[in-house]
Design a protein around this motif. Sequence first.
Motif, PDB file in Angstrom:
ATOM      1  N   GLU A  78      34.651 -85.972 -56.821  1.00  0.00           N
ATOM      2  CA  GLU A  78      35.617 -86.888 -57.439  1.00  0.00           C
ATOM      3  C   GLU A  78      36.372 -87.679 -56.383  1.00  0.00           C
ATOM      4  OE1 GLU A  78      38.037 -84.406 -59.877  1.00  0.00           O
ATOM      5  OE2 GLU A  78      36.508 -84.177 -61.451  1.00  0.00           O
ATOM      6  N   GLN A  79      36.531 -87.105 -55.193  1.00  0.00           N
ATOM      7  CA  GLN A  79      37.214 -87.797 -54.102  1.00  0.00           C
ATOM      8  C   GLN A  79      36.329 -88.849 -53.435  1.00  0.00           C
ATOM      9  OE1 GLN A  79      40.426 -87.320 -53.462  1.00  0.00           O
ATOM     10  NE2 GLN A  79      40.535 -85.724 -55.037  1.00  0.00           N
ATOM     11  N   VAL A  80      35.016 -88.776 -53.704  1.00  0.00           N
ATOM     12  CA  VAL A  80      34.042 -89.637 -53.021  1.00  0.00           C
ATOM     13  C   VAL A  80      33.545 -90.762 -53.934  1.00  0.00           C
ATOM     14  CG1 VAL A  80      31.991 -89.566 -51.540  1.00  0.00           C
ATOM     15  CG2 VAL A  80      33.307 -87.499 -51.889  1.00  0.00           C
ATOM     16  N   ALA A  81      33.940 -90.724 -55.193  1.00  0.00           N
ATOM     17  CA  ALA A  81      33.352 -91.602 -56.212  1.00  0.00           C
ATOM     18  C   ALA A  81      33.439 -93.089 -55.875  1.00  0.00           C
ATOM     19  CB  ALA A  81      34.016 -91.334 -57.564  1.00  0.00           C
ATOM     20  N   ASP A  82      34.469 -93.501 -55.143  1.00  0.00           N
ATOM     21  CA  ASP A  82      34.636 -94.932 -54.844  1.00  0.00           C
ATOM     22  C   ASP A  82      34.031 -95.316 -53.492  1.00  0.00           C
ATOM     23  OD1 ASP A  82      36.484 -93.506 -53.377  1.00  0.00           O
ATOM     24  OD2 ASP A  82      38.077 -95.009 -53.555  1.00  0.00           O
ATOM     25  N   LYS A  83      33.252 -94.406 -52.875  1.00  0.00           N
ATOM     26  CA  LYS A  83      32.575 -94.687 -51.607  1.00  0.00           C
ATOM     27  C   LYS A  83      31.069 -94.557 -51.825  1.00  0.00           C
ATOM     28  CE  LYS A  83      36.643 -94.829 -49.700  1.00  0.00           C
ATOM     29  NZ  LYS A  83      37.273 -96.111 -49.341  1.00  0.00           N
ATOM     30  N   PRO A  84      30.414 -95.623 -52.282  1.00  0.00           N
ATOM     31  CA  PRO A  84      29.023 -95.540 -52.775  1.00  0.00           C
ATOM     32  C   PRO A  84      28.043 -94.806 -51.887  1.00  0.00           C
ATOM     33  CG  PRO A  84      29.924 -97.706 -53.197  1.00  0.00           C
ATOM     34  CD  PRO A  84      30.934 -96.989 -52.355  1.00  0.00           C
ATOM     35  N   GLN A  85      27.913 -95.187 -50.610  1.00  0.00           N
ATOM     36  CA  GLN A  85      26.888 -94.565 -49.775  1.00  0.00           C
ATOM     37  C   GLN A  85      27.129 -93.066 -49.625  1.00  0.00           C
ATOM     38  OE1 GLN A  85      26.393 -95.098 -45.346  1.00  0.00           O
ATOM     39  NE2 GLN A  85      24.567 -96.213 -45.982  1.00  0.00           N
ATOM     40  N   SER A  86      28.364 -92.680 -49.355  1.00  0.00           N
ATOM     41  CA  SER A  86      28.683 -91.259 -49.233  1.00  0.00           C
ATOM     42  C   SER A  86      28.455 -90.545 -50.556  1.00  0.00           C
ATOM     43  CB  SER A  86      30.140 -91.077 -48.789  1.00  0.00           C
ATOM     44  OG  SER A  86      30.345 -91.627 -47.509  1.00  0.00           O
ATOM     45  N   TYR A  87      28.862 -91.169 -51.649  1.00  0.00           N
ATOM     46  CA  TYR A  87      28.726 -90.561 -52.969  1.00  0.00           C
ATOM     47  C   TYR A  87      27.272 -90.258 -53.291  1.00  0.00           C
ATOM     48  CZ  TYR A  87      28.750 -90.187 -58.067  1.00  0.00           C
ATOM     49  OH  TYR A  87      28.569 -89.760 -59.354  1.00  0.00           O
ATOM     50  N   TYR A  88      26.395 -91.232 -53.116  1.00  0.00           N
ATOM     51  CA  TYR A  88      24.979 -91.036 -53.434  1.00  0.00           C
ATOM     52  C   TYR A  88      24.333 -90.011 -52.508  1.00  0.00           C
ATOM     53  CZ  TYR A  88      25.601 -95.231 -56.268  1.00  0.00           C
ATOM     54  OH  TYR A  88      26.044 -96.132 -57.197  1.00  0.00           O
ATOM     55  N   GLY A  89      24.724 -90.046 -51.246  1.00  0.00           N
ATOM     56  CA  GLY A  89      24.166 -89.090 -50.296  1.00  0.00           C
ATOM     57  C   GLY A  89      24.528 -87.658 -50.637  1.00  0.00           C
ATOM     58  N   PHE A  90      25.808 -87.415 -50.924  1.00  0.00           N
ATOM     59  CA  PHE A  90      26.239 -86.062 -51.262  1.00  0.00           C
ATOM     60  C   PHE A  90      25.662 -85.603 -52.601  1.00  0.00           C
ATOM     61  CE2 PHE A  90      29.987 -87.047 -48.390  1.00  0.00           C
ATOM     62  CZ  PHE A  90      29.554 -86.210 -47.374  1.00  0.00           C
ATOM     63  N   GLU A  91      25.507 -86.522 -53.547  1.00  0.00           N
ATOM     64  CA  GLU A  91      24.910 -86.176 -54.838  1.00  0.00           C
ATOM     65  C   GLU A  91      23.469 -85.699 -54.662  1.00  0.00           C
ATOM     66  OE1 GLU A  91      26.251 -87.123 -58.766  1.00  0.00           O
ATOM     67  OE2 GLU A  91      26.998 -85.586 -57.401  1.00  0.00           O
ATOM     68  N   ILE A  92      22.698 -86.402 -53.836  1.00  0.00           N
ATOM     69  CA  ILE A  92      21.306 -85.996 -53.596  1.00  0.00           C
ATOM     70  C   ILE A  92      21.257 -84.645 -52.889  1.00  0.00           C
ATOM     71  CG2 ILE A  92      19.182 -86.571 -52.337  1.00  0.00           C
ATOM     72  CD1 ILE A  92      19.821 -89.529 -52.848  1.00  0.00           C
ATOM     73  N   LEU A  93      22.136 -84.455 -51.900  1.00  0.00           N
ATOM     74  CA  LEU A  93      22.163 -83.182 -51.180  1.00  0.00           C
ATOM     75  C   LEU A  93      22.453 -82.022 -52.126  1.00  0.00           C
ATOM     76  CD1 LEU A  93      24.139 -84.105 -47.921  1.00  0.00           C
ATOM     77  CD2 LEU A  93      21.749 -83.389 -48.047  1.00  0.00           C
ATOM     78  N   TYR A  94      23.435 -82.203 -52.993  1.00  0.00           N
ATOM     79  CA  TYR A  94      23.847 -81.095 -53.858  1.00  0.00           C
ATOM     80  C   TYR A  94      22.839 -80.818 -54.971  1.00  0.00           C
ATOM     81  CZ  TYR A  94      26.533 -78.184 -57.049  1.00  0.00           C
ATOM     82  OH  TYR A  94      26.936 -77.150 -57.860  1.00  0.00           O
ATOM     83  N   LEU A 207      23.507 -72.528 -57.268  1.00  0.00           N
ATOM     84  CA  LEU A 207      23.525 -73.069 -58.623  1.00  0.00           C
ATOM     85  C   LEU A 207      22.279 -72.664 -59.395  1.00  0.00           C
ATOM     86  CD1 LEU A 207      24.883 -75.013 -60.690  1.00  0.00           C
ATOM     87  CD2 LEU A 207      23.538 -76.850 -59.641  1.00  0.00           C
ATOM     88  N   LEU A 208      21.122 -72.730 -58.749  1.00  0.00           N
ATOM     89  CA  LEU A 208      19.867 -72.361 -59.401  1.00  0.00           C
ATOM     90  C   LEU A 208      19.822 -70.873 -59.725  1.00  0.00           C
ATOM     91  CD1 LEU A 208      17.232 -74.463 -57.403  1.00  0.00           C
ATOM     92  CD2 LEU A 208      18.481 -75.067 -59.473  1.00  0.00           C
ATOM     93  N   ILE A 209      20.321 -70.050 -58.798  1.00  0.00           N
ATOM     94  CA  ILE A 209      20.368 -68.610 -59.031  1.00  0.00           C
ATOM     95  C   ILE A 209      21.269 -68.307 -60.224  1.00  0.00           C
ATOM     96  CG2 ILE A 209      21.175 -66.413 -58.071  1.00  0.00           C
ATOM     97  CD1 ILE A 209      20.302 -67.494 -55.312  1.00  0.00           C
ATOM     98  N   GLU A 210      22.416 -68.989 -60.282  1.00  0.00           N
ATOM     99  CA  GLU A 210      23.355 -68.775 -61.379  1.00  0.00           C
ATOM    100  C   GLU A 210      22.736 -69.155 -62.721  1.00  0.00           C
ATOM    101  OE1 GLU A 210      26.690 -67.477 -63.227  1.00  0.00           O
ATOM    102  OE2 GLU A 210      26.171 -67.266 -61.099  1.00  0.00           O
TER     103      GLU A 210
END
Length: 256
Positions: A78-94, A207-210
């Motif tokens: 939620e803190q990254v939502a307005d920073k597109p490149q960082s947001y997309y990168g962290f979303e893919i990682l997670y 997350l997958l284990i859970e």
Amino acid sequence: TDIFEWQREIQSLTTQNGKSFSKSYLGTIHNQLSAMLNHAVRYYGLKWNVASKAGNMGSARDRNVDFWTQKEYQKFIEQVADKPQSYYGFEILYWCGLRIGELLALTPKDFDFENNLLHITRNMVYIQNYKPMITTPKTEKSKRTITLPKFLVDIVKNYIQKDFITSHDLLFEVSPTVLFNKLKHYIKLAGLKTIRIHDFRHSHASLLIEQGYSPLMIAERLGHEKIETTLKTYSHLYPNKQNELAEKLQQLHQNI
């Protein structure tokens, strides 16, 4: 012989404070060197990977596994939502559990948007003077295809179209150091415990284990060479699932 001598010399080095390098740091050096030599074997006629032949130096698993819960990750993103490149990168990682080098090597052509698939075929490593170099993935099993949730497909497509990224352009032209500095900044804003970029991979596995997925499926998604790696790395996360299993068996017995 030279590679063994090189390993012993590296292992004997110390930091400026006179301390020995950690096993995880030595393991990282070995993995980076091995990745570059694999690239040379495949494309430049090197006969064999001497780092692989010499065996591991240190241990990439020396550190404790750390991760965020889904609620913690949601608070972070939620803190990254307005920073597109960082947001997309962290979303893919997670949501995909990629290694940092796999993320930084991604281009639009790695995505099959019609079938919601991501093909992992390359890895980014940094060599002398922090110069980036594209290599083959860490192991054969690291070359894999990941099925993506539809929401992730949609946001990646939007990112590519909005930023006019061509099929052969890198999605994220940023160094691991810069990305980690961004991570620390947003962690502070979110008021969360500090984790490494690699811990997004652990968070995905958690997350997958859970959700109850098998170690085999998790190993395939993460690109582990052996299922034993998955079990060894995440064995401490399974006790709760064992308790759930026992409770379900108890319910079944009561219904007999």
